[in-house]
Design a protein around this motif. Structure first.
Motif, PDB file in Angstrom:
ATOM      1  N   GLY A  28      -1.931  -4.203  10.285  1.00  0.00           N
ATOM      2  CA  GLY A  28      -0.621  -4.846  10.280  1.00  0.00           C
ATOM      3  C   GLY A  28       0.495  -3.938  10.748  1.00  0.00           C
ATOM      4  O   GLY A  28       1.620  -4.396  10.961  1.00  0.00           O
ATOM      5  N   ILE A  33      -3.435  -7.671  12.114  1.00  0.00           N
ATOM      6  CA  ILE A  33      -4.371  -8.095  11.074  1.00  0.00           C
ATOM      7  C   ILE A  33      -5.348  -9.115  11.647  1.00  0.00           C
ATOM      8  O   ILE A  33      -4.966 -10.009  12.406  1.00  0.00           O
ATOM      9  CB  ILE A  33      -3.612  -8.687   9.875  1.00  0.00           C
ATOM     10  CG1 ILE A  33      -2.837  -7.576   9.155  1.00  0.00           C
ATOM     11  CG2 ILE A  33      -4.570  -9.381   8.910  1.00  0.00           C
ATOM     12  CD1 ILE A  33      -2.009  -8.048   7.997  1.00  0.00           C
ATOM     13  N   HIS A 135     -11.485 -10.216  -0.319  1.00  0.00           N
ATOM     14  CA  HIS A 135     -10.647 -10.908   0.667  1.00  0.00           C
ATOM     15  C   HIS A 135     -10.858 -12.417   0.512  1.00  0.00           C
ATOM     16  O   HIS A 135     -11.988 -12.893   0.527  1.00  0.00           O
ATOM     17  CB  HIS A 135     -11.033 -10.476   2.080  1.00  0.00           C
ATOM     18  CG  HIS A 135     -10.800  -9.029   2.355  1.00  0.00           C
ATOM     19  ND1 HIS A 135      -9.678  -8.556   3.005  1.00  0.00           N
ATOM     20  CD2 HIS A 135     -11.542  -7.927   2.052  1.00  0.00           C
ATOM     21  CE1 HIS A 135      -9.734  -7.239   3.105  1.00  0.00           C
ATOM     22  NE2 HIS A 135     -10.861  -6.833   2.543  1.00  0.00           N
ATOM     23  N   ARG A 137      -8.956 -14.777   2.473  1.00  0.00           N
ATOM     24  CA  ARG A 137      -8.310 -15.476   3.587  1.00  0.00           C
ATOM     25  C   ARG A 137      -9.077 -16.736   3.956  1.00  0.00           C
ATOM     26  O   ARG A 137      -8.473 -17.756   4.329  1.00  0.00           O
ATOM     27  CB  ARG A 137      -8.214 -14.540   4.795  1.00  0.00           C
ATOM     28  CG  ARG A 137      -7.384 -15.083   5.946  1.00  0.00           C
ATOM     29  CD  ARG A 137      -7.260 -14.050   7.065  1.00  0.00           C
ATOM     30  NE  ARG A 137      -6.581 -12.847   6.589  1.00  0.00           N
ATOM     31  CZ  ARG A 137      -5.264 -12.689   6.562  1.00  0.00           C
ATOM     32  NH1 ARG A 137      -4.488 -13.671   6.986  1.00  0.00           N
ATOM     33  NH2 ARG A 137      -4.732 -11.568   6.129  1.00  0.00           N
ATOM     34  N   ARG A 163      -2.665  -6.004  -5.026  1.00  0.00           N
ATOM     35  CA  ARG A 163      -2.671  -7.247  -4.249  1.00  0.00           C
ATOM     36  C   ARG A 163      -2.038  -7.021  -2.891  1.00  0.00           C
ATOM     37  O   ARG A 163      -1.021  -6.342  -2.762  1.00  0.00           O
ATOM     38  CB  ARG A 163      -1.920  -8.337  -5.014  1.00  0.00           C
ATOM     39  CG  ARG A 163      -2.589  -8.716  -6.318  1.00  0.00           C
ATOM     40  CD  ARG A 163      -1.760  -9.722  -7.097  1.00  0.00           C
ATOM     41  NE  ARG A 163      -1.545 -10.952  -6.360  1.00  0.00           N
ATOM     42  CZ  ARG A 163      -0.884 -12.016  -6.845  1.00  0.00           C
ATOM     43  NH1 ARG A 163      -0.377 -11.954  -8.080  1.00  0.00           N
ATOM     44  NH2 ARG A 163      -0.726 -13.094  -6.136  1.00  0.00           N
ATOM     45  N   GLY A 164      -2.657  -7.575  -1.864  1.00  0.00           N
ATOM     46  CA  GLY A 164      -2.133  -7.486  -0.520  1.00  0.00           C
ATOM     47  C   GLY A 164      -2.152  -8.844   0.142  1.00  0.00           C
ATOM     48  O   GLY A 164      -2.165  -9.880  -0.531  1.00  0.00           O
ATOM     49  N   LYS A 165      -2.146  -8.868   1.470  1.00  0.00           N
ATOM     50  CA  LYS A 165      -2.148 -10.117   2.210  1.00  0.00           C
ATOM     51  C   LYS A 165      -3.536 -10.740   2.169  1.00  0.00           C
ATOM     52  O   LYS A 165      -4.451 -10.291   2.857  1.00  0.00           O
ATOM     53  CB  LYS A 165      -1.710  -9.870   3.659  1.00  0.00           C
ATOM     54  CG  LYS A 165      -0.255  -9.440   3.778  1.00  0.00           C
ATOM     55  CD  LYS A 165       0.129  -9.163   5.212  1.00  0.00           C
ATOM     56  CE  LYS A 165       1.593  -8.772   5.327  1.00  0.00           C
ATOM     57  NZ  LYS A 165       1.980  -8.445   6.722  1.00  0.00           N
ATOM     58  N   MET A 166      -3.683 -11.748   1.315  1.00  0.00           N
ATOM     59  CA  MET A 166      -4.944 -12.475   1.150  1.00  0.00           C
ATOM     60  C   MET A 166      -6.078 -11.572   0.691  1.00  0.00           C
ATOM     61  O   MET A 166      -7.238 -11.776   1.043  1.00  0.00           O
ATOM     62  CB  MET A 166      -5.336 -13.201   2.454  1.00  0.00           C
ATOM     63  CG  MET A 166      -4.246 -14.087   3.024  1.00  0.00           C
ATOM     64  SD  MET A 166      -3.702 -15.362   1.844  1.00  0.00           S
ATOM     65  CE  MET A 166      -5.090 -16.481   1.875  1.00  0.00           C
ATOM     66  N   ASP A 200       3.399  -2.674   6.418  1.00  0.00           N
ATOM     67  CA  ASP A 200       3.714  -4.104   6.476  1.00  0.00           C
ATOM     68  C   ASP A 200       3.485  -4.853   5.176  1.00  0.00           C
ATOM     69  O   ASP A 200       4.054  -5.918   4.956  1.00  0.00           O
ATOM     70  CB  ASP A 200       2.867  -4.772   7.555  1.00  0.00           C
ATOM     71  CG  ASP A 200       1.402  -4.870   7.147  1.00  0.00           C
ATOM     72  OD1 ASP A 200       0.795  -3.809   6.838  1.00  0.00           O
ATOM     73  OD2 ASP A 200       0.862  -5.982   7.095  1.00  0.00           O
ATOM     74  N   ASP A 201       2.640  -4.340   4.293  1.00  0.00           N
ATOM     75  CA  ASP A 201       2.167  -5.118   3.152  1.00  0.00           C
ATOM     76  C   ASP A 201       2.896  -4.728   1.866  1.00  0.00           C
ATOM     77  O   ASP A 201       3.564  -3.695   1.802  1.00  0.00           O
ATOM     78  CB  ASP A 201       0.663  -4.903   2.983  1.00  0.00           C
ATOM     79  CG  ASP A 201      -0.039  -6.111   2.360  1.00  0.00           C
ATOM     80  OD1 ASP A 201       0.653  -6.957   1.763  1.00  0.00           O
ATOM     81  OD2 ASP A 201      -1.275  -6.182   2.458  1.00  0.00           O
ATOM     82  N   GLY A 222       7.010  -6.485  10.287  1.00  0.00           N
ATOM     83  CA  GLY A 222       6.746  -7.903  10.099  1.00  0.00           C
ATOM     84  C   GLY A 222       7.942  -8.660   9.562  1.00  0.00           C
ATOM     85  O   GLY A 222       9.080  -8.176   9.613  1.00  0.00           O
ATOM     86  N   ARG A 225      11.553  -9.531   3.985  1.00  0.00           N
ATOM     87  CA  ARG A 225      11.274  -9.888   2.594  1.00  0.00           C
ATOM     88  C   ARG A 225      12.033  -8.913   1.717  1.00  0.00           C
ATOM     89  O   ARG A 225      12.630  -7.948   2.188  1.00  0.00           O
ATOM     90  CB  ARG A 225       9.770  -9.812   2.303  1.00  0.00           C
ATOM     91  CG  ARG A 225       9.168  -8.411   2.405  1.00  0.00           C
ATOM     92  CD  ARG A 225       7.837  -8.320   1.654  1.00  0.00           C
ATOM     93  NE  ARG A 225       7.411  -6.950   1.499  1.00  0.00           N
ATOM     94  CZ  ARG A 225       6.534  -6.328   2.283  1.00  0.00           C
ATOM     95  NH1 ARG A 225       5.983  -6.992   3.281  1.00  0.00           N
ATOM     96  NH2 ARG A 225       6.215  -5.064   2.056  1.00  0.00           N
TER      97      ARG A 225
END
Length: 245
Positions: A28, A33, A135, A137, A163-166, A200-201, A222, A225
């Motif tokens: 990312g 990703i 994962h 996703r 915890r991360g992206k999915m 990014d995460d 990215g 947020r």
């Protein structure tokens, strides 16, 4: 950790005069990703770019990733670059042949994670030397169950959940990217430099905060947020452009 909800500008020109040190996330940040970790596409110029940055910064560069160091080696030439893998759970200085050994999670907890993954179609297990990442996703409906089960295991085995992206990961308590930055900044050639963490995460927020605590700053990659980063870049292409401008 302090998160600020505000519009973030791109970072100023790469500050050679401030003796910067770079701490770079991988997925990312340096590569886009992918649906599964092994499906990433690594730009052909990446190793050459990292080597050039290492020379320019006199070795003050490190990859700080959730991936295991051994997995990073499958995609990058890190012979002359420091690496912190498994969210800071393992560390290897530039030129070293192996990562510092740290205690893996309990066998019972690891087995329980394998059982969890086997119960849900679409879940993918990524086993690391010091952690177990699930994962989801391809199975987003299982996210709540995955996180709940991992948190239960963490409470019962004195572990932590990242915890991360999915993805959610079970790993020893106290390991995070911020701790990795603090550890590296106490060693040569990083000591006394200005730390810049790019990621990014949400798992990179510890790295952003650590960089700020040590007089530097974080760069979010990215979408905007709430974040501890001071600046933002749109994606890996913009990261390369900023690093090589």
């Amino acid at each position: 950790m302090t998160f600020e909800s505000r519009a973030l500008a791109p970072p100023p020109p790469f500050p050679d005069a401030d003796r910067p040190a770079l701490f770079l996330d991988f997925d990312g940040t340096l590569v886009e990703i992918a649906e599964e970790p092994h499906l990433i596409s690594v730009p052909t110029h990446l190793n050459e770019s990292l080597a050039a940055l290492s020379r320019r910064l006199e070795g003050r560069i490190a990859i700080v990733s959730g991936r295991a160091v051994g997995n990073l080696d499958e995609h990058l030439d890190l012979a002359a670059i420091a690496a912190a893998g498994s969210h800071g759970g393992e560390m290897r200085m530039a030129g070293a042949k192996s990562a510092n050994p740290l205690a893996p999670i309990a066998i019972e907890a690891a087995d329980a994670v394998r059982v969890l993954v086997g119960e849900h179609e679409g879940l993918m297990l990524e086993e690391k030397p010091y952690g177990m990442a699930v994962h989801y996703r391809a199975a987003p409906n299982a996210a709540e169950t995955v996180i709940e089960r991992l948190e239960t295991l963490a409470a019962g085995h004195d572990l932590a959940v990242k915890r991360g992206k999915m993805v959610a990961e079970l790993l020893p308590r106290g390991f995070n990217k911020g701790a990795a930055v603090h550890s590296l900044m106490m060693t040569e050639p990083f000591e006394g430099s200005l730390p810049i963490f790019i990621g990014d995460d949400v798992t990179d927020e510890d790295g952003f905060a650590a960089a700020a605590e040590l007089g530097g700053f974080g760069i979010l990659v990215g979408p905007a947020r709430d974040t501890a980063a001071r600046y933002r870049l749109e994606g890996p292409k913009e990261v390369y452009a900023w690093l090589t401008a």
